[in-house]
Write a protein that holds these residues in place. Sequence first.
Motif, PDB file in Angstrom:
ATOM      1  N   ASP A  65     -40.278  20.105   9.676  1.00  0.00           N
ATOM      2  CA  ASP A  65     -41.517  20.883   9.670  1.00  0.00           C
ATOM      3  C   ASP A  65     -41.249  22.382   9.649  1.00  0.00           C
ATOM      4  OD1 ASP A  65     -40.468  20.921  12.211  1.00  0.00           O
ATOM      5  OD2 ASP A  65     -42.398  20.785  13.242  1.00  0.00           O
ATOM      6  N   VAL A  66     -40.029  22.799   9.292  1.00  0.00           N
ATOM      7  CA  VAL A  66     -39.718  24.222   9.135  1.00  0.00           C
ATOM      8  C   VAL A  66     -39.179  24.430   7.726  1.00  0.00           C
ATOM      9  CG1 VAL A  66     -39.301  24.747  11.570  1.00  0.00           C
ATOM     10  CG2 VAL A  66     -37.428  23.848  10.184  1.00  0.00           C
ATOM     11  N   ASP A  67     -39.632  25.496   7.079  1.00  0.00           N
ATOM     12  CA  ASP A  67     -39.190  25.726   5.702  1.00  0.00           C
ATOM     13  C   ASP A  67     -38.805  27.176   5.443  1.00  0.00           C
ATOM     14  OD1 ASP A  67     -41.658  26.936   5.762  1.00  0.00           O
ATOM     15  OD2 ASP A  67     -42.570  25.661   4.223  1.00  0.00           O
ATOM     16  N   ASN A  68     -38.739  28.003   6.479  1.00  0.00           N
ATOM     17  CA  ASN A  68     -38.281  29.381   6.328  1.00  0.00           C
ATOM     18  C   ASN A  68     -37.694  29.863   7.646  1.00  0.00           C
ATOM     19  OD1 ASN A  68     -40.487  30.872   7.892  1.00  0.00           O
ATOM     20  ND2 ASN A  68     -41.720  29.755   6.371  1.00  0.00           N
TER      21      ASN A  68
ATOM     22  N   GLY B  81     -27.512  30.954  10.399  1.00  0.00           N
ATOM     23  CA  GLY B  81     -28.902  31.209  10.743  1.00  0.00           C
ATOM     24  C   GLY B  81     -29.614  30.004  11.335  1.00  0.00           C
ATOM     25  N   PHE B  82     -30.865  30.216  11.726  1.00  0.00           N
ATOM     26  CA  PHE B  82     -31.643  29.186  12.425  1.00  0.00           C
ATOM     27  C   PHE B  82     -32.078  28.053  11.505  1.00  0.00           C
ATOM     28  CE2 PHE B  82     -31.647  32.309  15.596  1.00  0.00           C
ATOM     29  CZ  PHE B  82     -32.184  31.824  16.771  1.00  0.00           C
ATOM     30  N   LEU B  83     -32.548  28.398  10.318  1.00  0.00           N
ATOM     31  CA  LEU B  83     -33.163  27.386   9.458  1.00  0.00           C
ATOM     32  C   LEU B  83     -32.187  26.272   9.113  1.00  0.00           C
ATOM     33  CD1 LEU B  83     -35.578  26.412   7.809  1.00  0.00           C
ATOM     34  CD2 LEU B  83     -34.784  27.854   5.925  1.00  0.00           C
ATOM     35  N   ARG B  84     -31.022  26.606   8.684  1.00  0.00           N
ATOM     36  CA  ARG B  84     -30.041  25.586   8.287  1.00  0.00           C
ATOM     37  C   ARG B  84     -29.717  24.660   9.459  1.00  0.00           C
ATOM     38  NH1 ARG B  84     -24.141  26.806   5.497  1.00  0.00           N
ATOM     39  NH2 ARG B  84     -23.156  24.839   6.072  1.00  0.00           N
TER      40      ARG B  84
END
Length: 278
Positions: free
Chosen positions: A165-168, A154-157
Amino acid sequence: MRVTIDNIGEYLHLFSEKNTDFGSPAWAEPIFAAMIRAYQNHEKLTINIGNGYIRNMILSEYQSHKSYSPIECIFQRADVDKIANHITQIMLKNFHELSPKDQKDLRDYLQYLFTELMNNVADHSHSSVGGYAMAQYFPSNRKIQFVVADRGVGFLRNLLLNFDDVDNELAAIIKALQKGITSTEAVMYGAHKNAGFGLYAMYEILNMTGGKFVIISNDALLRYSNGSYSTETLSPPWNGVVVAFEFEEANINYDMDYFRKNYLWKEALEEEDEDFYV
């Protein structure tokens, strides 16, 4: 049961708990077929599907005279050019009434989009079964739907490698749509490479041509259509990433050279001009 790019979120429950029964949908679009193929291989299941279109997409081999491309698997960048060429050639055969210039513009747009999105899978998905891509031409409204689906991280990892600055997952999708955003090093052999342009370019092209797209990353879905966004939280989630878009040939207004100069390379060209006159 009609499964489309617009309502795919309603059918995510089918891709959980080792489900093998996908019923007999009266209508199914490429996004559903590619997701079934990725899910089937990842979970090592025998799937029951009563829709002949999906069975054909899974079992068929490349045939240049068809209006669709069969589902093909991407493991590495070496796979991408061949698959992108297959898909582009099949799609272009359905636009035989275009002028040579418009044929070239359409080929350039499609080849660029297919290649960039499949490269993302090869570079970032970390999917044990690779990614699965296909496209379909719909003659009634002269549009193309393309999809690539993986069962990766996925994108987040990926983005957490470079951004804090991304947490979901939804925030990660939105971040990835910005220009120049990538989880890999943007310099190769001392020179800047064209990294982080894939999803940004997809958005700009589809915004310019009145297209639509859906991006799924694990438990988040972001949809773009008619100039606006909508989102869904998916439960159960899709394990991995799906990117699908629809592209309407009638709305092409600019050639690919114009697009590159004014959307992709504008800042780089301006920086070169500034350096020249220093």
